[in-house]
Design an enzyme around this catalytic site. Structure first.
Site, short mmCIF file in Angstrom:
data_model
loop_
_atom_site.label_atom_id
_atom_site.label_comp_id
_atom_site.label_asym_id
_atom_site.label_seq_id
_atom_site.Cartn_x
_atom_site.Cartn_y
_atom_site.Cartn_z
N HIS A 37 0.82 -1.20 0.00
CA HIS A 37 0.00 0.00 0.00
C HIS A 37 0.86 1.26 0.00
O HIS A 37 0.58 2.23 -0.69
CB HIS A 37 -0.89 -0.04 1.24
CG HIS A 37 -2.03 0.91 1.19
ND1 HIS A 37 -3.15 0.68 0.44
CD2 HIS A 37 -2.22 2.09 1.80
CE1 HIS A 37 -3.99 1.67 0.60
NE2 HIS A 37 -3.46 2.55 1.42
N HIS A 87 -10.62 2.95 -2.27
CA HIS A 87 -10.92 2.46 -0.92
C HIS A 87 -11.75 1.20 -1.04
O HIS A 87 -12.82 1.07 -0.46
CB HIS A 87 -11.61 3.54 -0.08
CG HIS A 87 -10.79 3.96 1.09
ND1 HIS A 87 -11.31 4.36 2.29
CD2 HIS A 87 -9.45 4.03 1.25
CE1 HIS A 87 -10.33 4.66 3.13
NE2 HIS A 87 -9.20 4.48 2.52
#
Lengths: 728, 255
Positions: A37, A87
């Site tokens: 990430h 998201h």
């Protein structure tokens, strides 16, 4: 002890770099910072292939957002700041909160570049929602409500977006969000400190740090099963749009202060890795170190462990690095003028440490040093070379196209989940707050804003990424996403100036899924290079797969930003009058692979060829018609084909009270090869090379297609209804 | 004579900038006043409460904001005859403060703008507000033609006028319904109402005619570039459409 995602070889590398075993805080810090990430470790080497330079690029990829030159007003150069975030994983688990925090994060990414945030877009991919009380429908509704709740409250208009409902997203939805900002190019605030920042204050601003979002970065880098196990460990963040609203306004005041004093500063959103990740990057990328006292952090609970304070991903926080002489005024603006401590419990701006010249990253807690590592090791570019399988598309079937009965098929295409009206969904979004909206959601292929007060400059924004293509061929789908996003911007009369992307893919440690990702990057790079459009920012989301390990359809989602020197040139919605010519500009290959028609007929077919030279020629023709003022209406040909584009032009005319229809004659008007459907006045003197006249407008609200007659109002009923049950 | 207009920003307000902008473009001397500067409010001659989610719309839209110290100055001013315009969240606050329709006591509301029906969701939809009173009944609308149609955007979750029967009767009898929702051609029917509002009500005025509360946002459809298809004149930056109402307000303030 909470599980960390670091691999054995990574742990060895850390121990080697430190010359000892890492402390617990250090372990969590590296876990976050070296996660997929944060580090883009599996994607960075491929993303380098995307074109990111160009005359209009003010700031390419690498900071919180990219910037592209919009135009000049009153002697000042203005840039559009753009960021694209995903998201997906949080939204699958807690859709309202997950989607809402996605908006909050991307807005702060744009804000921290010194910009005023002016617009949002939300490409969404949900599972099949046929059962409107089922789980996929719950995800699809709650995610939309989360996006609306956040964007509406902070007062940023949602002007673009799309949605697809696909079996392949049943277990893993995609919630991508794009934010746009406006900034004077000489007032950009950077995401890292200058070399001479030794002794600057690090000022944390926003919500009190709490245990929510602890482990968020590595959470996103896990597959769904492992994520379930993390659920009770608070990896999901909690949104507070009310606080963000106030933070944005206070920050605009701080920007004005810095401009007035002509003081440089660095500013960055706290995202993955929390205080640690943000402070390491804001200092480390400037070649500096940091010395931070975690006891100075405003926390929500007593006795929080240092690693939770350091890497927890509490939302609505930002970090300033500023010369210490201005800290008192900065604190006064946030805490007294905008009363942060009264807005949310223990929210505030507070000095938590300082920038050092030592190149060490140090955290203290209760008088002890709990972390002391070389900044360069922490922010090192991890590069994983992973095996992959090359993805080759085998061309589909070449069956002859069955004769299409337009009379029975066209209503089915209009009511198809990928074609029908999105209004029930986007009606939940404020598309006009700020008073600068020129084309709101639903009134064109792209949203258009007038972002500079008192100026005629306009910015257009559109998104694309068709999962029906992604399922068949990741590379083709990626190229097509660039083309379609660009076409949408061109169709409202704007000049495309920049791109941003989010690559939503499966598990990079599975060679065939990694191969799909690499093929998509190839596709983006090829199309963007051929069209001379830079990618100025982007995002990667891996591990999008269901519990059975099946990946989502390859989803390279692209947003295109367009510029208008004068918003008066915007192509307004709907057919304008009877007796004009309808022209199809651009490619018109009569194959149906990946189309809605193919889905309705249950056939495969071949993908239409993509020709970049034909694309450039088509764009030039549309631009020319815009410049000469002869383009009366226009739609990009996409899902549902040319006939759907025509129907939507007729719907918009009807809604504006104009009684206009069209008569066309064309072999298969439901093919989706691309290009533009244009209404031009008969004396427009369009260069007809590459253009086909398919028919003309008429003075009755009917569409007459190859002799078959449809009532526009009746078609509108069919098209406008299907999503009303899901989004009442 | 140019008088000073305060545009109030509560924590959570989100439409303050465009509201200041349109008031200025219509000749008003408007300034933004933040919640931490409430003590400055008394010196202004008129107040505009703009849209947003003041105090997060906790409890009910406008309920907490009505108790904010900023409202002390607005209530004092309204009672002294100063002009007050509330838009969307601003309208909700004026109702919660009891200033509009003003049929009860201060901070004792007799009506509310509450959850939309039939679906209790946020709705963003272009509308027309039709003037439903004699323009002179309300000082703020005195500059409008009878039956004027103002283009605007409904953008709210709680915009439905609701009140007990006897209060609704009083609202009708007292001529408090200043605006109703209408179609673009001026027709009024249920299809034009985006939120199930009682009486098709889009705006309410108080008894004295100096306080007006409207749910839709005319400031979001107030310049030619907001509505290119129905622009008035060639200048895309010129105020038009929803600006009509702000011009009437500014003219009334500056009398």
């Amino acid at each position: 002890m909470k599980q960390v995602g670091l691999r054995e070889d990574e742990l060895e590398r850390i121990a080697e770099g430190l010359g000892r075993r890492p402390s617990p805080v250090e372990l969590y810090a590296f876990d976050a910072q070296w996660s997929e990430h944060c580090s883009y470790k599996s994607s960075r080497r491929h993303l380098r292939r995307l074109p990111s330079a160009g005359a209009r690029v003010v700031l390419g990829p690498g900071e919180d957002a990219g910037i592209v030159h919009l135009g000049t007003h009153a002697g000042e150069r203005y840039g559009i700041v753009v960021a694209h975030e995903s998201h997906n994983h949080p939204s699958q688990v807690v859709p309202f909160e997950g989607a809402a925090t996605g908006v909050g994060g991307v807005v702060r990414d744009v804000l921290c570049m010194g910009a005023e945030v002016v617009g949002l877009a939300d490409p969404l991919r949900f599972g099949l929602t046929d059962d409107v009380r089922g789980h996929q429908a719950y995800v699809a509704r709650s995610a939309v409500d989360g996006i609306g709740a956040y964007g509406n409250a902070i007062g940023v208009p949602n002007v673009a977006g799309d949605v697809y409902f696909e079996r392949g997203f049943n277990d893993n939805c995609l919630v991508n969000v794009i934010a746009l900002g406006i900034v004077k190019e000489d007032e950009v605030v950077r995401s890292y400190v200058p070399k001479e920042a030794d002794g600057w204050d690090l000022v944390l601003v926003g919500k009190a740090t709490d245990p929510s979002g602890f482990g968020g970065a590595s959470f996103s880098s896990l597959t769904l099963d492992a994520r379930d196990a993390q659920l009770n460990k608070s990896a999901v963040q909690v949104p507070d749009p009310f606080l963000e609203n106030v933070l944005m306004r206070a920050t605009y005041r701080v920007f004005a202060l810095l401009r007035g004093l002509k003081i440089a500063a660095a500013f960055k959103d706290l995202g993955a890795g929390g205080i640690m990740g943000c402070s390491a990057e804001i200092t480390g990328q400037g070649g500096c170190g940091a010395d931070i006292d975690l006891d100075c952090v405003n926390v929500a609970l007593p006795a929080m462990a240092p690693e939770v304070i350091a890497v927890g991903e509490t939302q609505e926080r930002l970090l300033w690095a500023v010369p210490p002489e201005i800290s008192p005024e900065l604190l006064r603006i946030y805490n007294e003028v905008f009363t942060l401590p009264e807005i949310a419990c223990n929210a505030r701006a507070t000095v938590i440490g300082r920038v050092t010249s030592s190149e060490r990253y140090i955290l203290r807690h209760r008088g002890e040093v709990v972390m002391d590592v070389p900044s360069l090791l922490l922010t090192a570019h991890i590069d994983d070379e992973l095996p992959y399988t090359e993805v080759i598309y085998h061309g589909g079937t070449t069956d002859e196209l069955p004769a299409v009965d337009v009379e029975s098929i066209f209503p089915k295409v209009l009511a198809h989940r990928d074609v029908c009206s999105r209004e029930p969904l986007y009606r939940r979004y404020d598309s006009v707050v700020r008073g600068s909206t020129v084309l709101p959601r639903g009134s064109g292929d792209a949203g258009v804003l007038a972002p500079v007060t008192g100026s005629r400059l306009g910015v257009a924004l559109a998104v694309a990424g068709n999962p029906r293509y992604g399922r068949l061929d990741p590379k083709y789908a990626a190229q097509h996403a660039v083309l379609e996003a660009m076409r949408r911007v061109v169709a409202v009369g704007a000049v495309p100036i920049g791109l941003t992307d989010c690559l939503n893919f499966g598990n990079p440690r599975k060679p065939e899924q990694y191969g799909a990702f690499i093929a998509a990057v190839d596709g983006l790079a090829h199309a963007a290079t051929e069209l001379d459009l830079p990618f100025v920012s982007g995002n990667v989301s891996f591990y999008n797969e269901g519990p059975d390990g099946a990946p989502i359809p390859a989803s390279a989602i692209v947003a295109c930003v367009g510029a208008l020197d004068d918003v008066a040139a915007v192509v307004t919605p709907g057919l304008k009058g009877a007796g004009s010519s309808l022209l199809w500009v651009g490619s018109r290959e009569l194959v149906v692979g990946g189309s809605v028609l193919a889905d309705v007929l249950g056939i495969e077919g071949q993908l239409p060829a993509l020709s970049m030279s034909a694309e450039r020629a088509a764009v030039a023709i549309v631009h020319d018609a815009v410049t000469r003022g002869v383009l009366r209406a226009c739609r990009a040909v996409a899902d549902g084909g040319m006939l759907t584009a025509l129907a939507r032009l007729a719907f918009d005319a009807m809604l504006a009270g104009r009684s206009i229809g069209a008569e066309i004659d064309f072999g298969n008007p439901l093919c989706e090869a691309g290009g533009f459907l244009c209404e031009v006045s008969d004396d427009s003197e369009i260069d007809v090379t590459g253009v086909l006249r398919v028919g003309q407008t008429i003075d009755e609200p009917q569409l007459i297609v190859n002799g078959v007659r449809f009532d526009v109002a009746r078609l509108y009923e069919i098209w406008s209804r299907p999503l009303a049950e899901l989004y009442p | 004579m140019s008088r000073r207009i305060a545009v109030l920003a509560f924590p959570g307000t989100n439409s303050e900038d465009e509201t200041v902008r349109i008031l200025r473009d219509c000749g008003g001397d408007a300034e933004l006043v933040w919640w931490s500067q409430a003590e400055q409010l008394a010196q202004y001659d008129a107040y505009v409460l703009s849209g947003g989610f003041a105090h997060e719309d906790r409890v009910r839209a406008g309920a907490i904001a009505a108790l904010d110290p900023m409202m002390d100055a607005v209530i004092d001013g309204a009672c002294a005859g100063k002009l007050v315009l509330g838009i969307c969240n601003g309208a909700q606050i004026l109702l919660e403060a009891g200033l509009v329709p003003g049929t009860g006591a201060v901070r004792q509301p007799t009506a509310a703008f509450t959850k939309n029906l039939p679906a209790p969701h946020f709705v963003c939809r272009h509308v027309r507000m039709r003037l439903a009173i004699d323009p002179a009944r309300c000082v703020i609308t005195a500059g409008l033609e009878p039956g004027a149609l103002i283009p605007a955007w409904a953008a709210h979750t709680e915009g439905r006028l609701a009140a007990p029967r006897e209060h609704l009767d009083e609202i009708v009898a007292g001529g408090h319904v200043a605006f109703v929702y209408a179609h673009p051609d001026g027709r009024v029917d249920d299809g034009a109402v985006p939120n199930g509002s009682a009486l098709g009500c889009a705006g309410l005025v108080n008894r004295a005619g100096n306080v007006l509360a409207i749910m839709p946002h005319p400031e979001r459809d107030a310049w030619n570039f907001n509505h290119l298809a129905r622009s008035e004149g060639d200048d895309v930056l010129a105020p038009s459409g929803g600006a009509l109402l702000f011009r009437s307000f500014v003219d009334a303030v500056n009398v």
